[in-house]
Design a protein around this motif. Structure first.
Motif, mmCIF file in Angstrom:
data_model
loop_
_atom_site.group_PDB
_atom_site.id
_atom_site.type_symbol
_atom_site.label_atom_id
_atom_site.label_comp_id
_atom_site.label_asym_id
_atom_site.label_seq_id
_atom_site.Cartn_x
_atom_site.Cartn_y
_atom_site.Cartn_z
ATOM 1 N N THR A 32 31.755 7.295 47.631
ATOM 2 C CA THR A 32 31.862 8.398 48.710
ATOM 3 C C THR A 32 30.633 9.351 48.125
ATOM 4 O OG1 THR A 32 33.422 9.409 47.362
ATOM 5 C CG2 THR A 32 34.048 7.939 49.062
ATOM 6 N N THR A 33 30.161 9.180 47.194
ATOM 7 C CA THR A 33 28.997 10.304 46.685
ATOM 8 C C THR A 33 27.692 9.517 46.726
ATOM 9 O OG1 THR A 33 30.887 11.404 45.487
ATOM 10 C CG2 THR A 33 28.315 11.554 44.684
ATOM 11 N N PRO A 34 26.718 10.133 47.156
ATOM 12 C CA PRO A 34 25.436 9.395 47.161
ATOM 13 C C PRO A 34 24.665 9.573 45.843
ATOM 14 C CG PRO A 34 25.347 11.757 48.399
ATOM 15 C CD PRO A 34 26.832 11.303 47.909
ATOM 16 N N GLY A 35 23.621 8.978 45.794
ATOM 17 C CA GLY A 35 22.785 8.844 44.510
ATOM 18 C C GLY A 35 22.001 9.969 44.671
ATOM 19 N N GLY A 36 20.590 9.674 44.155
ATOM 20 C CA GLY A 36 19.569 10.618 44.198
ATOM 21 C C GLY A 36 19.563 11.780 43.500
ATOM 22 N N PRO A 37 18.795 12.852 43.799
ATOM 23 C CA PRO A 37 18.790 14.009 42.978
ATOM 24 C C PRO A 37 20.159 14.596 42.855
ATOM 25 C CG PRO A 37 17.112 14.096 44.790
ATOM 26 C CD PRO A 37 18.065 12.781 45.097
ATOM 27 N N ALA A 38 20.948 14.577 43.629
ATOM 28 C CA ALA A 38 22.255 15.288 43.383
ATOM 29 C C ALA A 38 22.829 14.522 42.252
ATOM 30 C CB ALA A 38 23.002 14.873 44.673
ATOM 31 N N LEU A 39 22.856 13.170 42.262
ATOM 32 C CA LEU A 39 23.358 12.382 41.242
ATOM 33 C C LEU A 39 22.689 12.813 39.817
ATOM 34 C CD1 LEU A 39 25.235 10.028 40.293
ATOM 35 C CD2 LEU A 39 23.356 8.514 40.623
ATOM 36 N N ALA A 40 21.507 13.022 39.735
ATOM 37 C CA ALA A 40 20.758 13.503 38.339
ATOM 38 C C ALA A 40 21.294 15.017 37.917
ATOM 39 C CB ALA A 40 19.224 13.465 38.345
ATOM 40 N N ALA A 41 21.613 15.744 38.805
ATOM 41 C CA ALA A 41 22.025 16.989 38.357
ATOM 42 C C ALA A 41 23.642 16.836 37.785
ATOM 43 C CB ALA A 41 22.094 17.783 39.542
ATOM 44 N N ARG A 42 24.240 15.928 38.648
ATOM 45 C CA ARG A 42 25.521 15.659 38.132
ATOM 46 C C ARG A 42 25.588 15.075 36.793
ATOM 47 N NH1 ARG A 42 29.536 18.297 40.573
ATOM 48 N NH2 ARG A 42 30.852 16.938 39.733
ATOM 49 N N LEU A 43 24.705 14.176 36.456
ATOM 50 C CA LEU A 43 24.705 13.373 35.064
ATOM 51 C C LEU A 43 24.621 14.503 33.829
ATOM 52 C CD1 LEU A 43 24.720 10.533 33.936
ATOM 53 C CD2 LEU A 43 22.133 10.663 34.292
ATOM 54 N N GLU A 44 23.687 15.474 34.166
ATOM 55 C CA GLU A 44 23.650 16.599 33.118
ATOM 56 C C GLU A 44 25.286 17.259 32.881
ATOM 57 O OE1 GLU A 44 21.612 17.180 30.859
ATOM 58 O OE2 GLU A 44 20.652 15.456 31.888
ATOM 59 N N ARG A 45 25.818 17.693 34.011
ATOM 60 C CA ARG A 45 27.163 17.966 34.126
ATOM 61 C C ARG A 45 28.077 17.222 33.489
ATOM 62 N NH1 ARG A 45 30.961 21.457 35.944
ATOM 63 N NH2 ARG A 45 32.894 20.649 36.825
#
Length: 190
Positions: free
Chosen positions: A50-63
């Motif tokens: 349900t969650t897209p990848g891309g830039p949002a995923l990169a920010a989530r990775l740090e979190r």
């Protein structure tokens, strides 16, 4: 340090390959999974993600990396689990094969329970290492909607083992931490 002050030491690396799901749920998987002894996390997109990848995923990775760091400190883990995102199920399978990790896909319709599958893995010494590196076990957890039939077919074609976690169906955010805890117990590492 000795005893409970020394922190957790494990013989087998047990990690989760977690299909992307809602951010709050994934945060919970990472926190609770770390607390029960996960050694690594690989986040991958699945058909039901349900969650897209891309830039949002990169920010989530740090979190996510901050979450596991704090959970590792709180639970006295001696190492902080790695968290990485891979672009596909195939990439995750290839990565784990290169790491010589034993993969077990958790699926409620699997014929054998996790305990039985892990007993065969341990008895066959598949989760051990002769070259001095730590043995690894990767538990695959699907998205909230479960693995698609096509994904299950891909897993079968790649000769990945399947197992059911229990007699009931657990939520995506519960299955991963429970699976890690069960694997720790079943491999004699907890």
């Amino acid at each position: 340090l000795t005893g409970s002050e020394a922190g957790a030491h494990y013989r087998v690396r047990v990690g989760l390959v977690q299909a992307l799901t809602r951010p709050a749920l994934l945060d919970e998987v990472l926190e609770k999974g770390t607390e029960v002894g996960a050694s690594f996390f690989i986040v991958v997109p699945a058909a039901g993600s349900t969650t897209p990848g891309g830039p949002a995923l990169a920010a989530r990775l740090e979190r996510w990396r901050r979450i596991v760091l704090e959970a590792a400190k709180q639970s006295k883990q001696t190492t902080v689990p790695s968290v990485e995102s891979l672009p596909s199920l195939e990439a995750a399978a290839d990565h784990l094969e290169a790491e010589r990790a034993v993969s077990v896909v958790l699926e409620p319709s699997a014929p054998a329970p996790l305990g039985e599958v892990l007993q065969r893995v341990v008895a066959g010494n598949e989760a051990s290492s002769d070259d001095g590196t730590q043995a690894a076990l990767a538990l695959w957890i699907g998205p909230e909607s479960g693995w698609s039939q096509q994904e299950l077919q891909q897993f079968a074609e790649a000769d990945l083992r399947t197992a059911r976690l229990g007699q009931s169906v657990l939520r995506a955010e519960t299955a991963g931490p429970v699976a890690v805890a069960a694997a720790r117990l079943l491999t004699g590492d907890w």
